[in-house]
Design a protein around this motif. Structure first.
Motif, PDB file in Angstrom:
ATOM      1  N   ASN A 107     -15.900   1.286   5.979  1.00 15.38           N
ATOM      2  CA  ASN A 107     -15.763   0.355   4.857  1.00 15.38           C
ATOM      3  C   ASN A 107     -16.297  -1.029   5.207  1.00 15.38           C
ATOM      4  O   ASN A 107     -17.032  -1.631   4.427  1.00 15.38           O
ATOM      5  CB  ASN A 107     -14.288   0.221   4.480  1.00 15.38           C
ATOM      6  CG  ASN A 107     -13.925   1.083   3.298  1.00 15.38           C
ATOM      7  OD1 ASN A 107     -14.709   1.925   2.877  1.00 15.38           O
ATOM      8  ND2 ASN A 107     -12.748   0.881   2.765  1.00 15.38           N
TER       9      ASN A 107
ATOM     10  N   THR B 234      -8.190  -7.656   0.765  1.00 10.90           N
ATOM     11  CA  THR B 234      -7.319  -6.767  -0.017  1.00 10.90           C
ATOM     12  C   THR B 234      -6.956  -5.492   0.739  1.00 10.90           C
ATOM     13  O   THR B 234      -6.503  -4.528   0.146  1.00 10.90           O
ATOM     14  CB  THR B 234      -7.993  -6.368  -1.352  1.00 10.90           C
ATOM     15  OG1 THR B 234      -9.161  -5.581  -1.051  1.00 10.90           O
ATOM     16  CG2 THR B 234      -8.412  -7.568  -2.155  1.00 10.90           C
ATOM     17  N   GLY B 235      -7.204  -5.476   2.041  1.00 14.68           N
ATOM     18  CA  GLY B 235      -6.846  -4.293   2.834  1.00 14.68           C
ATOM     19  C   GLY B 235      -7.897  -3.209   2.857  1.00 14.68           C
ATOM     20  O   GLY B 235      -7.613  -2.058   3.165  1.00 14.68           O
ATOM     21  N   MET B 236      -9.132  -3.553   2.509  1.00 17.75           N
ATOM     22  CA  MET B 236     -10.184  -2.541   2.414  1.00 17.75           C
ATOM     23  C   MET B 236     -10.996  -2.345   3.675  1.00 17.75           C
ATOM     24  O   MET B 236     -11.549  -1.277   3.898  1.00 17.75           O
ATOM     25  CB  MET B 236     -11.168  -2.927   1.317  1.00 17.75           C
ATOM     26  CG  MET B 236     -10.805  -2.411  -0.041  1.00 17.75           C
ATOM     27  SD  MET B 236     -12.050  -2.931  -1.212  1.00 17.75           S
ATOM     28  CE  MET B 236     -13.482  -2.097  -0.576  1.00 17.75           C
ATOM     29  N   CYS B 237     -11.175  -3.397   4.465  1.00 18.18           N
ATOM     30  CA  CYS B 237     -12.180  -3.281   5.520  1.00 18.18           C
ATOM     31  C   CYS B 237     -11.603  -3.174   6.924  1.00 18.18           C
ATOM     32  O   CYS B 237     -12.224  -2.594   7.807  1.00 18.18           O
ATOM     33  CB  CYS B 237     -13.155  -4.450   5.449  1.00 18.18           C
ATOM     34  SG  CYS B 237     -12.509  -5.987   6.094  1.00 18.18           S
ATOM     35  N   GLY B 238     -10.425  -3.715   7.144  1.00 16.52           N
ATOM     36  CA  GLY B 238      -9.825  -3.617   8.477  1.00 16.52           C
ATOM     37  C   GLY B 238     -10.389  -4.604   9.479  1.00 16.52           C
ATOM     38  O   GLY B 238     -10.053  -4.552  10.657  1.00 16.52           O
TER      39      GLY B 238
ATOM     40  N   LEU C 167      -2.802  -5.522   9.153  1.00 17.40           N
ATOM     41  CA  LEU C 167      -3.904  -6.259   8.545  1.00 17.40           C
ATOM     42  C   LEU C 167      -3.408  -7.643   8.144  1.00 17.40           C
ATOM     43  O   LEU C 167      -2.418  -7.770   7.416  1.00 17.40           O
ATOM     44  CB  LEU C 167      -4.430  -5.507   7.323  1.00 17.40           C
ATOM     45  CG  LEU C 167      -4.959  -4.091   7.609  1.00 17.40           C
ATOM     46  CD1 LEU C 167      -5.460  -3.442   6.326  1.00 17.40           C
ATOM     47  CD2 LEU C 167      -6.065  -4.109   8.653  1.00 17.40           C
TER      48      LEU C 167
ATOM     49  N   GLY D  42      -9.564   2.939  -1.260  1.00 20.46           N
ATOM     50  CA  GLY D  42     -10.345   1.906  -0.585  1.00 20.46           C
ATOM     51  C   GLY D  42      -9.857   1.518   0.793  1.00 20.46           C
ATOM     52  O   GLY D  42     -10.468   0.690   1.451  1.00 20.46           O
ATOM     53  N   ALA D  43      -8.750   2.101   1.250  1.00 21.06           N
ATOM     54  CA  ALA D  43      -8.201   1.665   2.539  1.00 21.06           C
ATOM     55  C   ALA D  43      -8.741   2.529   3.675  1.00 21.06           C
ATOM     56  O   ALA D  43      -8.712   3.750   3.595  1.00 21.06           O
ATOM     57  CB  ALA D  43      -6.681   1.725   2.507  1.00 21.06           C
ATOM     58  N   PRO D  44      -9.238   1.901   4.722  1.00 22.40           N
ATOM     59  CA  PRO D  44      -9.829   2.675   5.809  1.00 22.40           C
ATOM     60  C   PRO D  44      -8.763   3.362   6.662  1.00 22.40           C
ATOM     61  O   PRO D  44      -7.612   2.951   6.676  1.00 22.40           O
ATOM     62  CB  PRO D  44     -10.541   1.605   6.639  1.00 22.40           C
ATOM     63  CG  PRO D  44      -9.759   0.363   6.416  1.00 22.40           C
ATOM     64  CD  PRO D  44      -9.235   0.456   5.011  1.00 22.40           C
TER      65      PRO D  44
ATOM     66  N   ASN E 149      -5.371   2.365  -1.555  1.00 23.58           N
ATOM     67  CA  ASN E 149      -4.997   1.055  -1.056  1.00 23.58           C
ATOM     68  C   ASN E 149      -3.497   0.813  -1.249  1.00 23.58           C
ATOM     69  O   ASN E 149      -2.988   0.866  -2.351  1.00 23.58           O
ATOM     70  CB  ASN E 149      -5.786  -0.014  -1.815  1.00 23.58           C
ATOM     71  CG  ASN E 149      -5.801  -1.317  -1.067  1.00 23.58           C
ATOM     72  OD1 ASN E 149      -4.864  -1.637  -0.348  1.00 23.58           O
ATOM     73  ND2 ASN E 149      -6.875  -2.056  -1.231  1.00 23.58           N
ATOM     74  N   ARG E 150      -2.801   0.511  -0.146  1.00 27.16           N
ATOM     75  CA  ARG E 150      -1.346   0.345  -0.248  1.00 27.16           C
ATOM     76  C   ARG E 150      -0.957  -0.984  -0.875  1.00 27.16           C
ATOM     77  O   ARG E 150       0.173  -1.169  -1.307  1.00 27.16           O
ATOM     78  CB  ARG E 150      -0.683   0.540   1.099  1.00 27.16           C
ATOM     79  CG  ARG E 150      -1.083  -0.438   2.164  1.00 27.16           C
ATOM     80  CD  ARG E 150      -0.563   0.029   3.528  1.00 27.16           C
ATOM     81  NE  ARG E 150      -1.343  -0.567   4.582  1.00 27.16           N
ATOM     82  CZ  ARG E 150      -1.006  -1.697   5.193  1.00 27.16           C
ATOM     83  NH1 ARG E 150       0.083  -2.322   4.837  1.00 27.16           N
ATOM     84  NH2 ARG E 150      -1.762  -2.198   6.139  1.00 27.16           N
TER      85      ARG E 150
ATOM     86  N   ILE F   5      -3.148  -8.375   4.135  1.00 26.38           N
ATOM     87  CA  ILE F   5      -2.085  -7.882   3.249  1.00 26.38           C
ATOM     88  C   ILE F   5      -0.722  -7.780   3.921  1.00 26.38           C
ATOM     89  O   ILE F   5       0.301  -7.811   3.256  1.00 26.38           O
ATOM     90  CB  ILE F   5      -2.455  -6.532   2.565  1.00 26.38           C
ATOM     91  CG1 ILE F   5      -2.776  -5.445   3.592  1.00 26.38           C
ATOM     92  CG2 ILE F   5      -3.610  -6.705   1.598  1.00 26.38           C
ATOM     93  CD1 ILE F   5      -2.950  -4.076   2.948  1.00 26.38           C
TER      94      ILE F   5
END
Lengths: 462, 283
Positions: free
Chosen positions: A255, B223-227, B239, A236-238, A396-397, B242
């Motif tokens: 994302n 949660t670190g998904m979109c930036g 980010l 899920g991490a861009p 995802n880290r 997170i």
């Protein structure tokens, strides 16, 4: 009778000019008669290579036969037996590389439209309230599933069928993972995702939303409170290119763009609270399925010109044939053989242009596709207002940083053995968390396989 | 009932305090962290700082200023109502240990965010000097609570209606000077509008005092998904959700932060117009 080698029954769909104005499903789906006609083209070949190529080995041949017999219920139950979410897989699987690609009719004429038949039987069952019925022999052992995407769903369903007590932990406010936040409604209507997800509660899976493992509930707690754990945390991490100008307003990760549009329904702003700013000219970096989704969302959000900026050519695009075709029909344009070197902005910090360098194709690389090589001094500037980076995602880290005991490889994906077990006792993993960017169906297959491994482990211990 | 509002106070100046029942979050919350809430089905995910938490009662206290559509909508909720989602605690906790003498600078609703830190740092036997400021005396929050805890509390208002007539940074300069020859200041924490945090960073940098800021970037999933909350720390992309929300103030690129916060300004205005006059709204 329809003669062998006849053409595929055309899938009726919204016309491109009309559909770019809405987020409704592009294909209308087969009617019963259309589905039967398409199913009748199947020659019921002995070897059924389609089933061998299917990552979950669905009984495709039998399903098609039942459609011909107008026994849609049996056809549905056959599909559902091996694939917990046929309505979804039928819509998003890369069928041309799997079942349909090896159909004996493929090549001489069109292979059977297996994906659309699969979606048809699942839609038919949903419409007619037909569900798979099975008896669950309750067991005491508890399994935690992290993530409610395709891998988590299929693992949870199978574990329930074995009789285990299953709890899914989902970080977001809605279940479904990438099916919910990533894939747009015009490709995968959200009522279908909701229906398939509601099936989880129906069979007794405990679904815990807003639970971020590694953040507000710890991996150690899961290992302590459950007898086994399945990790389906996805990728899920861009990723960002790391070029100049990524701080500018008007630049998104794919994302973010899709999350705002799909999960938060920014296309219904201001009725829905979440906004998105989409310019008139949009450049999407990358040419995979996600890039096509972004490009097609951008058109629906009001963009006039949407360009796919790709370092190879259309031919090498990793997108599904149907996605590519739909995007092109809708007016998405390709700028081939270019790579971004920087993003340019105005004094207010908004994107105004992108600098691209021309590429040429060299020898094939590890992926078998020709390697793109920079042509020195060929930089040029293209004006636009929105840039979306669709470069693939990585695990995802947030989760991995908090679980140092889990072995990962150089790409940040979790290392598993042939049974999908990780190096940590009683912990399995599958889907994009072990594969990087893969497909829904491979994640489904992993979920099922991991459930079987966990089951076997328990049996051995007893 | 989970997510139920059990207390609501109008703090004046369009500031509201709500206490909500979220046992799991209250038990795990550590100062410096935040939550993301979603009011209802149509709501956006709103990151909010936690002003207080009570693990025994299983509640957290949120303070917000009702300016945009979402926060105004939240302000209409009454005691007994429940919000749809509340996820957290998010972000990394603040480092709490005995540093010595600390200045905590809070501006506007940032005061709500710095209050649990003042509490925790005081408990950790630090000598906490608090500087809190707002536009007017009316908009000043948590003054009594902070005064009770802090070794010393200074107030600044833009209009001079209370305390120093001017900015919190004016007071900061005075305090730095005052304590220069009596042990100095070991750490500074500043939470408030980005321009304030930037001004604090600029002042403390020549003094070489470790300065921590808590950033309020635009967030989505948390949660670190979109930036979308990306910030630049010594030129490196981080980010806020997170890696933060706290960062070393002297390494933050505040210009980018301030610029990126403007990204949805026009949309926010549009949303507010729609909220206030839904029938007359023309897209």
């Amino acid at each position: 009778m329809i003669e062998i080698g006849g053409k595929r029954v055309t899938m009726m769909e919204q016309m491109p000019k009309q559909r770019v104005q809405n987020f409704r499903s592009v294909p209308f789906g087969y009617t019963e008669e259309e589905a039967i006609s398409e199913a009748q083209r199947c020659i019921q070949c002995i070897h059924a290579p389609c089933e061998k190529m299917c990552p979950v080995h669905m009984e495709i041949k039998a399903m098609i036969r039942e459609i011909v017999n107008r026994n849609f219920k049996r056809a549905f139950l056959l599909a559902k037996k091996d694939n917990p979410i046929p309505a979804i897989a039928g819509r998003v699987c890369p069928q041309e590389d799997q079942c349909e690609g090896v159909c004996p009719l493929h090549g001489t004429c069109n292979g059977i439209n297996i994906g659309k038949l699969e979606a048809f039987v699942a839609d038919w069952a949903m419409k007619n309230g037909v569900e798979e019925k099975f008896h669950i022999e309750e067991k005491e052992k508890k399994v935690a599933v992290i993530g409610s995407g395709p891998a988590g769903i299929s693992c949870a369903v199978d574990l329930r069928k074995y009789g285990y007590q299953v709890t899914i932990f989902e970080a977001l406010h809605m279940a479904g993972g990438v099916l919910q936040y990533g894939i747009p409604a015009f490709r995968l209507p959200k009522n279908i995702v909701d229906y398939e997800v509601s099936y989880l509660s129906k069979i007794g899976v405990d679904l815990k939303l807003n639970h971020i493992v590694g953040q507000n509930i710890m991996f150690d707690e899961l290992r302590r409170d459950f007898d086994a754990v399945f990790i389906g945390t996805g990728a899920g991490a861009p990723q960002f290119l790391g070029i100049d100008g990524e701080r500018l307003k008007g630049l998104y990760s794919a994302n973010e763009f899709l999350f705002r549009t799909n999960l938060m329904k920014a296309y219904k702003f201001p009725e829905y609270d979440t906004p998105i700013v989409c310019g008139k000219v949009v450049g999407v970096i990358g040419a995979g399925n996600v890039a096509m989704d972004v490009a097609r969302c951008a058109l629906r959000l009001g963009a006039k010109d949407v360009y796919i900026l790709y370092r190879r050519t259309k031919k090498e695009s990793p997108a599904r044939a149907e996605e590519l075709q739909h995007a092109l029909e809708e007016g998405v344009k390709f700028v081939e053989l270019v790579n971004p070197t920087r993003v340019i902005g105005d004094e207010d910090g908004w994107v105004t242009a992108i600098e691209l360098i021309r590429m040429r194709l060299g020898e094939p690389d590890k992926s078998g596709r020709p390697r793109p090589i920079k042509i020195d001094g060929s930089e040029f500037i293209m004006e636009l207002n929105t840039v979306v980076e669709s470069l693939g995602t990585k695990p995802n880290r947030l989760f991995l940083d908090m679980t140092p005991e889990l072995k990962t490889n150089q790409w940040g994906t979790i290392v598993v053995d042939e049974n999908l077990m990780t190096n940590v006792e009683g912990v399995a993993a599958g889907g994009d968390a072990i594969r990087g960017n893969a497909t829904v169906i491979l994640a489904l297959g992993d979920g099922r396989k991991a459930a079987a491994s966990i089951h076997k482990k328990f049996l051995r211990r007893q | 009932m989970t997510n139920e509002i059990i207390r609501k106070t109008d703090l004046s100046g369009a500031n509201y305090l709500i206490e909500i029942i979220v046992p799991q979050i209250a038990q795990r919350f550590k100062p410096g962290q935040f939550v993301i809430i979603r009011i209802d089905e149509k709501g956006e995910r709103i990151p909010l700082t936690v002003a207080d938490f009570d693990s025994a009662r299983g509640s957290i206290t949120l303070i917000f200023q009702a300016i945009g559509k979402s926060t105004r909508r939240l302000a209409t909720f009454k005691v007994g109502d429940a919000i749809l989602d509340c996820v957290g605690p998010l972000g990394k906790p603040s480092k709490i240990e005995k540093f010595g003498r600390i200045i905590c600078v809070g501006g506007g609703t940032g005061i709500a965010c710095i209050y649990p830190l003042i509490k925790a740092l005081t408990n950790a036997k630090n000598e906490v000097l608090s500087i809190i400021g707002a536009r007017t005396a009316d908009m000043l929050i948590l003054e009594d609570e902070i005064s009770q805890l802090s070794f010393r509390t200074c107030i600044a208002t833009d209009d001079g209606s209370k305390g120093h007539h001017g900015f919190v940074t004016d007071v900061l300069i005075e305090l730095l000077d005052e304590y220069k020859n009596s042990g100095g200041i070991q750490r500074i924490i500043a939470i408030g509008p980005p321009v304030m945090m930037k001004a604090v960073a600029d002042i403390t940098k020549p003094h070489n005092i470790k300065t921590i800021v808590s950033l309020n970037s635009i967030m989505l999933d948390g949660t670190g998904m979109c930036g979308s909350c990306r910030v630049f720390i010594d030129g490196e992309m981080k980010l806020t959700c997170i890696d933060g929300p706290e960062f070393d103030a002297h390494r933050v690129n505040f210009e980018d932060l301030i610029s990126r916060l403007e990204m949805f300004k026009e949309k926010e205005f549009e949303a507010l117009k729609y909220y206030l006059h839904p029938t007359g709204y023309i897209r």
